[in-house]
Design a protein around this motif. Structure first.
Motif, short mmCIF file in Angstrom:
data_model
loop_
_atom_site.label_atom_id
_atom_site.label_comp_id
_atom_site.label_asym_id
_atom_site.label_seq_id
_atom_site.Cartn_x
_atom_site.Cartn_y
_atom_site.Cartn_z
N ILE A 229 0.75 -1.35 0.39
CA ILE A 229 -0.48 0.19 0.42
C ILE A 229 0.86 1.37 -0.13
N PRO A 230 1.54 1.97 -1.03
CA PRO A 230 2.69 2.86 -1.24
C PRO A 230 1.20 4.15 -1.58
N LYS A 231 1.72 4.91 -0.71
CA LYS A 231 1.37 6.23 -0.58
C LYS A 231 2.38 7.62 -1.39
N SER A 232 2.21 7.65 -1.90
CA SER A 232 2.40 8.79 -3.00
C SER A 232 1.37 10.95 -3.60
N ALA A 233 2.31 11.52 -2.99
CA ALA A 233 1.36 12.72 -3.33
C ALA A 233 1.55 13.65 -4.50
N ASN A 234 2.71 12.63 -5.28
CA ASN A 234 3.13 13.37 -6.57
C ASN A 234 2.12 12.42 -7.79
N PRO A 235 1.19 12.86 -8.91
CA PRO A 235 0.55 12.16 -9.77
C PRO A 235 1.60 11.38 -10.82
N THR A 236 3.26 11.91 -10.57
CA THR A 236 3.80 10.87 -11.52
C THR A 236 4.25 9.80 -10.99
N ARG A 237 4.10 9.59 -9.45
CA ARG A 237 5.51 8.25 -8.84
C ARG A 237 3.74 7.79 -8.54
N LEU A 238 2.00 8.32 -8.29
CA LEU A 238 1.26 7.31 -7.51
C LEU A 238 1.17 7.51 -9.24
N VAL A 239 0.97 7.06 -10.27
CA VAL A 239 0.22 6.55 -11.51
C VAL A 239 1.67 5.43 -11.58
N GLN A 240 2.97 5.83 -11.33
CA GLN A 240 4.10 4.54 -11.65
C GLN A 240 3.66 3.79 -11.13
N ASN A 241 3.51 3.82 -9.70
CA ASN A 241 3.64 2.70 -8.34
C ASN A 241 2.34 1.42 -8.63
N PHE A 242 1.68 2.63 -9.30
CA PHE A 242 0.29 1.39 -10.07
C PHE A 242 0.72 0.72 -11.08
N GLU A 243 1.61 0.99 -11.94
CA GLU A 243 2.16 -0.21 -13.56
C GLU A 243 2.97 -0.99 -13.35
N ILE A 244 2.93 -2.31 -13.16
CA ILE A 244 3.34 -3.03 -11.77
C ILE A 244 2.85 -4.26 -12.67
N PHE A 245 2.11 -4.00 -13.62
CA PHE A 245 1.69 -5.70 -13.61
C PHE A 245 1.47 -5.95 -15.15
N ASP A 246 2.69 -5.41 -16.30
CA ASP A 246 2.85 -5.31 -16.96
C ASP A 246 4.54 -6.46 -17.41
N PHE A 247 5.50 -6.66 -16.89
CA PHE A 247 6.34 -7.54 -16.61
C PHE A 247 6.69 -8.67 -14.74
N GLY A 248 7.10 -9.61 -14.91
CA GLY A 248 7.66 -10.32 -13.84
C GLY A 248 8.48 -10.24 -13.82
N LEU A 249 9.56 -10.92 -12.31
CA LEU A 249 10.89 -10.80 -11.48
C LEU A 249 11.29 -11.96 -11.83
N THR A 250 12.41 -12.74 -12.13
CA THR A 250 12.48 -14.26 -12.06
C THR A 250 12.53 -14.11 -10.93
N LEU A 251 12.94 -16.19 -10.71
CA LEU A 251 12.92 -16.32 -8.55
C LEU A 251 14.24 -15.52 -8.22
N ALA A 252 15.32 -15.93 -9.18
CA ALA A 252 16.89 -14.64 -8.64
C ALA A 252 16.19 -13.92 -8.75
N GLU A 253 16.07 -13.49 -9.28
CA GLU A 253 15.21 -11.86 -8.92
C GLU A 253 14.76 -11.43 -8.03
N ILE A 254 13.56 -12.26 -7.71
CA ILE A 254 13.44 -12.03 -5.85
C ILE A 254 14.25 -11.88 -5.04
N ALA A 255 14.99 -13.56 -4.88
CA ALA A 255 15.12 -13.89 -4.14
C ALA A 255 17.07 -12.58 -3.81
N ALA A 256 17.26 -11.93 -4.61
CA ALA A 256 18.26 -11.34 -4.99
C ALA A 256 17.51 -9.99 -3.63
N ILE A 257 16.35 -9.67 -3.96
CA ILE A 257 15.77 -8.97 -3.31
C ILE A 257 15.55 -9.30 -1.71
#
Ligand SMILES: NC(=O)c1ccc[n+]([C@@H]2O[C@H](COP(=O)([O-])OP(=O)(O)OC[C@H]3O[C@@H](n4cnc5c(N)ncnc54)[C@H](OP(=O)(O)O)[C@@H]3O)[C@@H](O)[C@H]2O)c1
Length: 275
Positions: A229-257
């Motif tokens: 549930i990220p908070k942003s009051a900045n319209p650009t970041r607000l929209v960016q934070n929502f644009e996360i459903f058009d790609f996926g991470l690999t298992l190795a990337e998930i583990a690295a994070i």
């Protein structure tokens, strides 16, 4: 694009990303909530303690989106703990929000030293029956608090909203949630926008996908089945934070994070400052 949702243990669906609204006050909350809903957000997080429920409710109405297409969470803090006190609390929340119901009502902090979260929860169970809330959950509960609660009460919490980011990954809490079918919601998922977002590992992954480090952190939450549930009051970041459903991470990337965990202890009751 359809937003994925997660099924709660009562069968309701919670949209898998929500908008955080602390520390926005009424006027800013109105604008940010309206902008977020127009951008596609369908899940909004507020609390009695935030003092912004009037703004959140007005933002919802000004968005023009039907109330039943939205998922609204609010929370009750210490003054509403204890037998029956939460009834006045939910009535006041609904009055401020100008809504007939919320989708999810949380106990904001367990306040174990007061030993009232069980009686508070029993009152929450009566509030569900009254139709003023569709689901009930908790926030900042440890597995020990949840064990105690589940032993003494009938309705299992739908969610536990906890501080969680790549620096504070809370594996025990997440595993407990999976085992008991309690959805984990991540607060401060971006580490409050601090130096987490300039981490080199995140930077490399972000570059690969043409995304920002914040988007990578939020996508990591999605891959793990968490609800950020990220908070942003900045319209650009607000929209960016929502644009996360058009790609996926690999298992190795998930583990690295996940390996960015610092072992730093999350905030506990005694640190409460007004979130
Ligand atoms: N249950 C609880 O006890 C509890 C406690 C704390 C918070 N919460 C909830 O969780 C929500 C989120 O937590 P939070 O607000 O503490 O922290 P957060 O969402 O991790 O971070 C918010 C901060 O990050 C910045 N930010 C947002 N998007 C960004 C991006 N894409 N790139 C760079 N910076 C970005 C924001 O600034 P801008 O606004 O300028 O973009 C803001 O300063 C709260 O709003 C509240 O609803 C619950």
């Amino acid at each position: 694009m359809a937003i994925p949702s997660v099924t709660l243990n009562n069968g309701l669906q919670i949209p898998q990303i929500g908008l955080g609204t602390w520390p926005l006050k009424d006027d800013d909350a109105l604008m940010v909530v309206e902008t977020a809903i127009r951008a596609g957000y369908r899940h909004i997080d507020t609390a009695f303690r935030y003092g912004n429920q009037r703004g959140v409710g007005n933002g919802v109405r000004q968005s023009g989106i039907a109330r039943d297409a939205l998922f609204i969470t609010t929370k009750l803090d210490g003054e509403f703990q204890g037998a029956n006190r939460a009834i006045a609390g939910i009535d006041e929340c609904l009055r401020q929000l100008q809504m007939d119901y919320v989708d999810l009502l949380l106990i904001h902090w367990p306040l174990p030293q007061r030993n009232e979260y069980v009686s508070t929860w029993k009152t929450f169970e009566t509030i569900v029956a009254s139709g003023k809330v569709r689901s009930i959950g908790v926030s900042n509960f440890t597995p020990a608090h949840l064990d105690h609660l589940q032993a003494e009460t009938s309705i299992r919490p739908a969610t536990n909203q906890i501080q969680l980011s790549p620096r504070i990954t809370r594996p025990d809490q997440v595993a407990y949630g999976k085992k008991h079918n309690i959805v984990t919601v991540s607060w401060s998922p971006l580490g409050q926008g601090n130096d987490l977002l300039s981490d080199a590992t995140l930077g490399v992954i972000a570059q690969k996908y043409g995304k920002t480090p914040a988007q990578i952190v939020l996508r990591w939450n999605i891959e793990l089945g968490l609800v950020p549930i990220p908070k942003s009051a900045n319209p650009t970041r607000l929209v960016q934070n929502f644009e996360i459903f058009d790609f996926g991470l690999t298992l190795a990337e998930i583990a690295a994070i996940s390996a960015l965990d610092t072992g730093v202890e999350p905030r506990v009751d005694s640190d409460v400052e007004g979130h």
